[in-house]
Scaffold this motif. Structure first.
Motif, PDB file in Angstrom:
ATOM      1  N   SER A 228       0.854  -1.182   0.000  1.00  0.00           N
ATOM      2  CA  SER A 228       0.000   0.000   0.000  1.00  0.00           C
ATOM      3  C   SER A 228       0.896   1.240   0.000  1.00  0.00           C
ATOM      4  O   SER A 228       2.094   1.164   0.232  1.00  0.00           O
ATOM      5  CB  SER A 228      -0.931  -0.003   1.215  1.00  0.00           C
ATOM      6  OG  SER A 228      -0.178   0.126   2.391  1.00  0.00           O
ATOM      7  N   ASN A 229       0.323   2.372  -0.255  1.00  0.00           N
ATOM      8  CA  ASN A 229       1.112   3.598  -0.404  1.00  0.00           C
ATOM      9  C   ASN A 229       1.958   3.906   0.824  1.00  0.00           C
ATOM     10  O   ASN A 229       3.117   4.268   0.716  1.00  0.00           O
ATOM     11  CB  ASN A 229       0.202   4.779  -0.715  1.00  0.00           C
ATOM     12  CG  ASN A 229      -0.374   4.677  -2.108  1.00  0.00           C
ATOM     13  OD1 ASN A 229       0.142   3.964  -2.952  1.00  0.00           O
ATOM     14  ND2 ASN A 229      -1.468   5.370  -2.336  1.00  0.00           N
ATOM     15  N   LYS A 230       1.380   3.781   2.012  1.00  0.00           N
ATOM     16  CA  LYS A 230       2.145   4.073   3.226  1.00  0.00           C
ATOM     17  C   LYS A 230       1.490   3.377   4.407  1.00  0.00           C
ATOM     18  O   LYS A 230       0.310   3.033   4.379  1.00  0.00           O
ATOM     19  CB  LYS A 230       2.232   5.571   3.481  1.00  0.00           C
ATOM     20  CG  LYS A 230       0.895   6.265   3.671  1.00  0.00           C
ATOM     21  CD  LYS A 230       1.082   7.735   3.906  1.00  0.00           C
ATOM     22  CE  LYS A 230      -0.294   8.397   4.095  1.00  0.00           C
ATOM     23  NZ  LYS A 230      -0.163   9.800   4.369  1.00  0.00           N
ATOM     24  N   LEU A 231       2.271   3.169   5.434  1.00  0.00           N
ATOM     25  CA  LEU A 231       1.744   2.608   6.663  1.00  0.00           C
ATOM     26  C   LEU A 231       0.985   3.687   7.423  1.00  0.00           C
ATOM     27  O   LEU A 231       1.246   4.880   7.289  1.00  0.00           O
ATOM     28  CB  LEU A 231       2.881   2.077   7.537  1.00  0.00           C
ATOM     29  CG  LEU A 231       3.650   0.870   7.017  1.00  0.00           C
ATOM     30  CD1 LEU A 231       4.826   0.567   7.942  1.00  0.00           C
ATOM     31  CD2 LEU A 231       2.757  -0.337   6.911  1.00  0.00           C
ATOM     32  N   GLN A 232       0.039   3.242   8.219  1.00  0.00           N
ATOM     33  CA  GLN A 232      -0.681   4.188   9.056  1.00  0.00           C
ATOM     34  C   GLN A 232       0.246   4.663  10.173  1.00  0.00           C
ATOM     35  O   GLN A 232       1.271   4.035  10.449  1.00  0.00           O
ATOM     36  CB  GLN A 232      -1.904   3.519   9.669  1.00  0.00           C
ATOM     37  CG  GLN A 232      -2.949   3.116   8.659  1.00  0.00           C
ATOM     38  CD  GLN A 232      -4.122   2.414   9.325  1.00  0.00           C
ATOM     39  OE1 GLN A 232      -4.138   2.194  10.536  1.00  0.00           O
ATOM     40  NE2 GLN A 232      -5.105   2.052   8.531  1.00  0.00           N
ATOM     41  N   PRO A 233      -0.137   5.749  10.838  1.00  0.00           N
ATOM     42  CA  PRO A 233       0.676   6.179  11.977  1.00  0.00           C
ATOM     43  C   PRO A 233       0.739   5.078  13.039  1.00  0.00           C
ATOM     44  O   PRO A 233      -0.226   4.359  13.263  1.00  0.00           O
ATOM     45  CB  PRO A 233      -0.075   7.393  12.510  1.00  0.00           C
ATOM     46  CG  PRO A 233      -0.855   7.900  11.352  1.00  0.00           C
ATOM     47  CD  PRO A 233      -1.206   6.692  10.546  1.00  0.00           C
ATOM     48  N   PHE A 234       1.877   4.940  13.650  1.00  0.00           N
ATOM     49  CA  PHE A 234       2.139   3.961  14.701  1.00  0.00           C
ATOM     50  C   PHE A 234       2.093   2.514  14.222  1.00  0.00           C
ATOM     51  O   PHE A 234       1.794   1.612  14.983  1.00  0.00           O
ATOM     52  CB  PHE A 234       1.215   4.173  15.914  1.00  0.00           C
ATOM     53  CG  PHE A 234       1.359   5.542  16.506  1.00  0.00           C
ATOM     54  CD1 PHE A 234       2.465   5.853  17.272  1.00  0.00           C
ATOM     55  CD2 PHE A 234       0.414   6.504  16.265  1.00  0.00           C
ATOM     56  CE1 PHE A 234       2.619   7.122  17.807  1.00  0.00           C
ATOM     57  CE2 PHE A 234       0.551   7.778  16.800  1.00  0.00           C
ATOM     58  CZ  PHE A 234       1.654   8.089  17.570  1.00  0.00           C
ATOM     59  N   GLN A 235       2.414   2.303  12.959  1.00  0.00           N
ATOM     60  CA  GLN A 235       2.686   0.971  12.428  1.00  0.00           C
ATOM     61  C   GLN A 235       4.152   0.964  12.030  1.00  0.00           C
ATOM     62  O   GLN A 235       4.589   1.802  11.245  1.00  0.00           O
ATOM     63  CB  GLN A 235       1.817   0.660  11.208  1.00  0.00           C
ATOM     64  CG  GLN A 235       0.402   0.341  11.540  1.00  0.00           C
ATOM     65  CD  GLN A 235      -0.393  -0.037  10.297  1.00  0.00           C
ATOM     66  OE1 GLN A 235      -0.036   0.326   9.189  1.00  0.00           O
ATOM     67  NE2 GLN A 235      -1.474  -0.757  10.504  1.00  0.00           N
ATOM     68  N   PHE A 236       4.915   0.025  12.583  1.00  0.00           N
ATOM     69  CA  PHE A 236       6.360   0.029  12.392  1.00  0.00           C
ATOM     70  C   PHE A 236       6.816  -1.298  11.798  1.00  0.00           C
ATOM     71  O   PHE A 236       6.332  -2.358  12.179  1.00  0.00           O
ATOM     72  CB  PHE A 236       7.068   0.257  13.732  1.00  0.00           C
ATOM     73  CG  PHE A 236       6.652   1.523  14.418  1.00  0.00           C
ATOM     74  CD1 PHE A 236       7.175   2.730  14.027  1.00  0.00           C
ATOM     75  CD2 PHE A 236       5.717   1.490  15.443  1.00  0.00           C
ATOM     76  CE1 PHE A 236       6.799   3.907  14.648  1.00  0.00           C
ATOM     77  CE2 PHE A 236       5.318   2.651  16.079  1.00  0.00           C
ATOM     78  CZ  PHE A 236       5.860   3.865  15.671  1.00  0.00           C
ATOM     79  N   ILE A 237       7.766  -1.233  10.875  1.00  0.00           N
ATOM     80  CA  ILE A 237       8.407  -2.424  10.327  1.00  0.00           C
ATOM     81  C   ILE A 237       9.599  -2.736  11.220  1.00  0.00           C
ATOM     82  O   ILE A 237      10.463  -1.893  11.434  1.00  0.00           O
ATOM     83  CB  ILE A 237       8.871  -2.180   8.877  1.00  0.00           C
ATOM     84  CG1 ILE A 237       7.686  -1.833   7.988  1.00  0.00           C
ATOM     85  CG2 ILE A 237       9.589  -3.410   8.348  1.00  0.00           C
ATOM     86  CD1 ILE A 237       8.063  -1.397   6.597  1.00  0.00           C
ATOM     87  N   ASN A 238       9.604  -3.962  11.728  1.00  0.00           N
ATOM     88  CA  ASN A 238      10.655  -4.384  12.656  1.00  0.00           C
ATOM     89  C   ASN A 238      11.365  -5.611  12.077  1.00  0.00           C
ATOM     90  O   ASN A 238      10.708  -6.578  11.685  1.00  0.00           O
ATOM     91  CB  ASN A 238      10.050  -4.721  14.019  1.00  0.00           C
ATOM     92  CG  ASN A 238      11.082  -5.096  15.031  1.00  0.00           C
ATOM     93  OD1 ASN A 238      12.132  -4.468  15.130  1.00  0.00           O
ATOM     94  ND2 ASN A 238      10.806  -6.128  15.792  1.00  0.00           N
ATOM     95  N   ASN A 239      12.692  -5.582  12.058  1.00  0.00           N
ATOM     96  CA  ASN A 239      13.457  -6.722  11.588  1.00  0.00           C
ATOM     97  C   ASN A 239      13.554  -7.741  12.710  1.00  0.00           C
ATOM     98  O   ASN A 239      13.869  -7.408  13.836  1.00  0.00           O
ATOM     99  CB  ASN A 239      14.851  -6.273  11.140  1.00  0.00           C
ATOM    100  CG  ASN A 239      15.572  -7.358  10.407  1.00  0.00           C
ATOM    101  OD1 ASN A 239      15.846  -8.412  10.957  1.00  0.00           O
ATOM    102  ND2 ASN A 239      15.877  -7.101   9.155  1.00  0.00           N
ATOM    103  N   LYS A 240      13.313  -9.011  12.392  1.00  0.00           N
ATOM    104  CA  LYS A 240      13.317 -10.073  13.409  1.00  0.00           C
ATOM    105  C   LYS A 240      14.723 -10.465  13.828  1.00  0.00           C
ATOM    106  O   LYS A 240      14.904 -11.107  14.855  1.00  0.00           O
ATOM    107  CB  LYS A 240      12.603 -11.314  12.876  1.00  0.00           C
ATOM    108  CG  LYS A 240      11.127 -11.120  12.657  1.00  0.00           C
ATOM    109  CD  LYS A 240      10.536 -12.405  12.120  1.00  0.00           C
ATOM    110  CE  LYS A 240       9.077 -12.267  11.768  1.00  0.00           C
ATOM    111  NZ  LYS A 240       8.550 -13.528  11.207  1.00  0.00           N
ATOM    112  N   ASN A 241      15.713 -10.099  13.063  1.00  0.00           N
ATOM    113  CA  ASN A 241      17.083 -10.539  13.377  1.00  0.00           C
ATOM    114  C   ASN A 241      17.627  -9.833  14.570  1.00  0.00           C
ATOM    115  O   ASN A 241      17.889  -8.825  14.816  1.00  0.00           O
ATOM    116  CB  ASN A 241      18.000 -10.327  12.170  1.00  0.00           C
ATOM    117  CG  ASN A 241      17.607 -11.254  11.044  1.00  0.00           C
ATOM    118  OD1 ASN A 241      17.062 -12.306  11.289  1.00  0.00           O
ATOM    119  ND2 ASN A 241      17.907 -10.866   9.828  1.00  0.00           N
TER     120      ASN A 241
END
Length: 82
Positions: free
Chosen positions: A69-82
């Protein structure tokens, strides 16, 4: 395969390396990075933390849909599992 536009620093143990060997090494690195940097691998290695719903999204299909989608909503974060 499309040629990637990136800067690579190639370090070797050899004192001198000819142009053919260097070009072969760079092609191998591009091929390796092409497969490693796929969207499927990205979705497997990351999760989305949604503080709006207090959920952690780990399903790769849902992650792909949210990232596409164009952008994440506020307070949605992509986190790396490593």
């Amino acid at each position: 395969m499309k040629s990637a536009k990136r800067d690579l620093l190639v370090l070797t143990k050899k004192v001198s390396i000819n142009e053919k060997e260097l070009q072969l090494e760079v092609e191998k690195l591009h091929d390796l990075l092409f497969h490693v940097e796929s969207m499927d691998n990205f979705c497997i290695a990351n999760e989305i933390i949604d503080l709006n719903k207090y959920k952690i999204i780990e399903n790769p299909i849902k992650i792909r849909r949210l990232i596409s989608s164009n952008k994440l909503q506020p307070f949605q974060f992509i986190n790396n599992k490593n």
